[in-house]
Design a protein around this motif. Structure first.
Motif, short mmCIF file in Angstrom:
data_model
loop_
_atom_site.label_atom_id
_atom_site.label_comp_id
_atom_site.label_asym_id
_atom_site.label_seq_id
_atom_site.Cartn_x
_atom_site.Cartn_y
_atom_site.Cartn_z
N MET A 341 31.25 -9.74 -11.29
CA MET A 341 30.70 -9.80 -12.74
C MET A 341 29.65 -9.87 -13.74
SD MET A 341 34.00 -8.53 -13.54
CE MET A 341 34.13 -9.93 -15.72
N ILE A 342 29.32 -11.43 -12.91
CA ILE A 342 28.15 -11.95 -13.41
C ILE A 342 26.95 -11.11 -12.81
CG2 ILE A 342 26.45 -13.61 -13.20
CD1 ILE A 342 28.28 -15.85 -11.65
N SER A 343 26.34 -10.00 -12.27
CA SER A 343 26.07 -9.00 -13.21
C SER A 343 26.51 -7.64 -13.92
CB SER A 343 25.43 -8.25 -11.67
OG SER A 343 27.21 -7.55 -10.82
N PHE A 344 27.36 -7.36 -13.62
CA PHE A 344 28.26 -6.51 -14.67
C PHE A 344 28.23 -6.92 -16.01
CE2 PHE A 344 31.63 -5.56 -17.18
CZ PHE A 344 31.87 -3.81 -17.62
N THR A 345 28.34 -8.01 -16.94
CA THR A 345 27.92 -8.52 -18.21
C THR A 345 26.82 -8.83 -18.24
OG1 THR A 345 28.51 -10.96 -17.05
CG2 THR A 345 30.27 -9.87 -17.77
N TYR A 346 25.64 -9.28 -17.58
CA TYR A 346 24.38 -9.31 -18.12
C TYR A 346 23.51 -8.25 -18.37
CZ TYR A 346 23.59 -14.46 -17.54
OH TYR A 346 23.86 -15.80 -17.66
N ILE A 347 23.85 -7.37 -17.28
CA ILE A 347 23.38 -5.91 -17.55
C ILE A 347 23.85 -5.33 -18.94
CG2 ILE A 347 22.49 -3.53 -16.18
CD1 ILE A 347 22.88 -5.24 -13.40
N LEU A 348 25.11 -5.20 -18.54
CA LEU A 348 26.03 -4.44 -20.17
C LEU A 348 25.52 -5.01 -21.08
CD1 LEU A 348 27.19 -2.53 -21.42
CD2 LEU A 348 29.71 -3.37 -20.93
N PHE A 378 30.56 -9.74 -24.06
CA PHE A 378 30.48 -9.46 -22.49
C PHE A 378 29.24 -10.82 -22.12
CE2 PHE A 378 31.30 -5.50 -23.37
CZ PHE A 378 32.12 -5.17 -22.63
N ALA A 379 28.05 -10.65 -22.93
CA ALA A 379 26.88 -12.21 -22.74
C ALA A 379 28.39 -13.06 -22.60
CB ALA A 379 26.34 -12.38 -23.80
N SER A 380 29.13 -13.68 -23.59
CA SER A 380 29.40 -14.89 -23.61
C SER A 380 30.26 -15.66 -22.03
CB SER A 380 29.97 -15.17 -24.38
OG SER A 380 31.75 -14.19 -24.53
N ALA A 381 30.70 -13.92 -21.42
CA ALA A 381 31.51 -14.58 -20.34
C ALA A 381 30.63 -14.29 -19.13
CB ALA A 381 31.78 -13.29 -19.92
N GLY A 382 29.64 -13.74 -18.71
CA GLY A 382 28.26 -14.13 -18.38
C GLY A 382 27.49 -15.71 -18.54
N ALA A 446 16.66 -9.34 -23.82
CA ALA A 446 17.69 -8.09 -23.66
C ALA A 446 16.96 -8.15 -21.73
CB ALA A 446 17.65 -6.43 -24.39
N ALA A 447 15.71 -7.67 -21.99
CA ALA A 447 15.56 -7.37 -20.80
C ALA A 447 15.16 -8.68 -19.75
CB ALA A 447 13.47 -7.13 -20.76
N LEU A 448 14.97 -9.71 -20.31
CA LEU A 448 15.48 -10.82 -19.38
C LEU A 448 16.45 -10.86 -18.99
CD1 LEU A 448 13.87 -13.84 -21.68
CD2 LEU A 448 13.04 -13.45 -19.33
N MET A 449 17.58 -10.86 -19.63
CA MET A 449 19.31 -10.46 -19.07
C MET A 449 19.73 -9.43 -18.15
SD MET A 449 21.55 -12.21 -20.77
CE MET A 449 23.65 -11.78 -20.70
N ILE A 450 18.82 -8.03 -18.23
CA ILE A 450 19.15 -7.34 -17.33
C ILE A 450 18.35 -7.31 -15.78
CG2 ILE A 450 18.09 -4.83 -16.89
CD1 ILE A 450 18.49 -3.65 -19.97
#
Length: 504
Positions: A341-348, A378-382, A446-450
């Motif tokens: 879930m963390i990887s999904f929310t951060y990348i998306l 999505f970012a808030s959950a991550g 965006a780059a830092l989140m991905i």
């Protein structure tokens, strides 16, 4: 300092983890979790009040760069407050510090409301952040140590996501407060800050009934106090449910200490758990830059480039989408797992923010808000899960300071540079009238989140359903062996179940 005071075998962690969810746990959620509402209120009020604060007659005559500077000062205060209060929280206990930090916040917010000039405002914002930063360390550690293992993920994500309830409330409150036909312009923005202090006093009253962490107590030689608290919790829950609680089968043996030497804490973070350290740093930098850069200056972007006079409605929609994301996605962090879930929310969320940067020149206030709402759903959950990660993957004796350390380092890198960069980008872009000049900030965020999402895939810890003691053994465990199954070699192993503590 750090001298042993005894040796204890206890079943308290297992007893806390086997509790069913009850009304008592809601006391913890309300008493401790509402601090994020205060933080959201603070940040949103500043974003919504940017135009009012710029007015030289009724405000403080701030520029866009000054608004960004105020945001950076607030975050700097939060970083230093987290470090200062974090080490005190591990030394003197969770409850004492989460009362002190709330008082600091309340006083600083009142000082903000009475700011006569920009320098006073900047100083008050620093002190407000100082209190909020201390709250993060004290509250996250207390919550994780009081909430059962089976509910820890969703509760932590939702509580951290409640920041956005405060953000929505702050945005809506500024609508009447900034209406000069209702409230004089020179008083509206001051009342907005004053309301935060009123809410804090109410939280302080509730928080007095929250107990000290039994886990902290028994490690620091106060096992009798810990036992009394746990027995009281068990009686309360048995009376509520009408059923006798099952016996706890697991015990853990520890060497009690009054204090834990700082050198031991530092060694834990950098020597025993270097991969977990890289993981937390990546998660915190990504979410801090994304949020502090985008949201601290979002109201300024709407008013400067998109002709929005009253930004409160837009900010409220954006904030509610953030809370909805944390609320709706939170159960999946326990069911599907932390890593997925963390990887999904951060990348998306990083990909969606990239799209916003590409389309920025053609977006209206409505479409920018809609795309931002989708991104941060999505970012808030991550981002909430970043705090969850730091609070559960390090030993209990270092928990508050680890939260403080990663919050401070990550937020200093992303949260101070973000508002400063965006304030500068807005000033430069407004001179040319071209909104696309701020897109570079979106691309960096965006780059830092991905990148953080990729780090989570590689180094993430499968902590769902596991006791805190099985994820990372306490430093004082009597039979602990450095580098054993709770350390770096176990970052991707499935958990053993909700207990997992070791017996002597």
């Amino acid at each position: 300092m750090g001298a042993e005071t005894g040796r204890i075998t206890t079943d308290i962690p297992a007893r806390l983890d086997r509790l069913p969810w009850a009304r008592w746990h809601w006391l913890i959620v309300v008493g401790l979790g509402t601090v994020w509402i205060l933080d959201g209120l603070e940040v949103t009020i500043v974003g919504s009040l940017s135009a009012a604060l710029k007015d030289p007659d009724t405000g403080l005559g701030l520029s866009s760069s000054d608004v960004g500077l105020a945001g950076a000062i607030y975050v700097a205060g939060a970083c230093l407050g987290a470090l200062f209060f974090g080490q005190l929280t591990d030394r003197f206990g969770r409850k004492r510090l989460f009362l002190v930090t709330l008082v600091v916040y309340t006083v600083a917010t009142v000082l903000t409301a009475f700011a006569p000039a920009a320098w006073w405002y900047f100083g008050a914002r620093f002190l407000t952040g100082f209190g909020i930063g201390g709250e993060y360390a004290a509250i996250n550690s207390a919550i994780d140590e009081l909430i059962p293992a089976s509910h820890r993920g969703r509760v932590d994500v939702v509580i951290n996501g409640s920041y956005w309830l405060g953000a929505a409330g702050g945005a809506l409150l500024t609508i009447p407060l900034l209406d000069p036909t209702l409230i004089p312009a020179e008083w509206g923005w001051r009342l907005a800050f004053g309301l935060g202090a009123v809410l804090a006093v109410g939280i302080l009253v509730v928080r007095r009934n929250v107990p000290e962490s039994p886990r902290w107590l028994f490690i620091h030689g106060r096992e009798e106090d810990a036992e009394r608290i746990v027995q009281r919790i068990e009686r309360t829950i048995e009376e509520e449910t009408g059923a006798e609680l099952p016996a706890a089968e697991e015990t853990i043996t520890l060497r009690q200490r009054r204090t834990i030497p700082f050198r031991m804490i530092a060694r834990t973070v950098f020597t025993l758990y270097p991969r977990r350290t890289i993981l937390c740093f990546s998660l915190f930098v990504g979410q801090a830059f994304l949020y502090n850069a985008f949201f601290f200056t979002y109201g300024d972007t709407l008013s400067t480039f998109l002709g929005v006079d009253q930004t409160g409605w837009y900010l409220a929609v954006f904030a509610l989408s953030n809370f909805a994301g944390a609320l709706l996605l939170s159960p999946l962090f326990d069911r599907i797992g932390r890593v997925q879930m963390i990887s999904f929310t951060y990348i998306l969320s990083g990909l969606l923010l990239t799209l916003a940067g590409v389309l920025l020149g053609s977006l209206t206030a409505t479409s920018l808000t809609a795309l931002g709402a989708a991104t941060f759903f999505f970012a808030s959950a991550g981002a909430s899960a970043a705090y969850l990660t730091a609070s559960e993957i390090f030993p209990m004796e270092t928990r508050a300071l680890c939260i403080a350390f990663f919050y401070a380092i990550g937020t200093a890198a992303g949260g101070i540079s973000g508002p400063l960069l965006f304030g500068w980008l807005i000033d430069r872009a407004s001179a040319s009238g071209d909104i696309t000049g701020i897109a570079v900030g979106y691309f960096i965020g965006a780059a830092l989140m991905i990148a953080a999402g990729v780090v989570e895939i590689l180094l993430g810890v499968r902590a769902e359903g596991r006791s805190l003691e099985s994820i990372a053994q306490p430093l004082t465990v009597d039979d602990a062996a450095e580098g054993d199954g709770t350390g770096e070699g176990d970052v991707s192993a499935p958990g053993p179940g909700p207990s997992g503590s070791r017996s002597a």
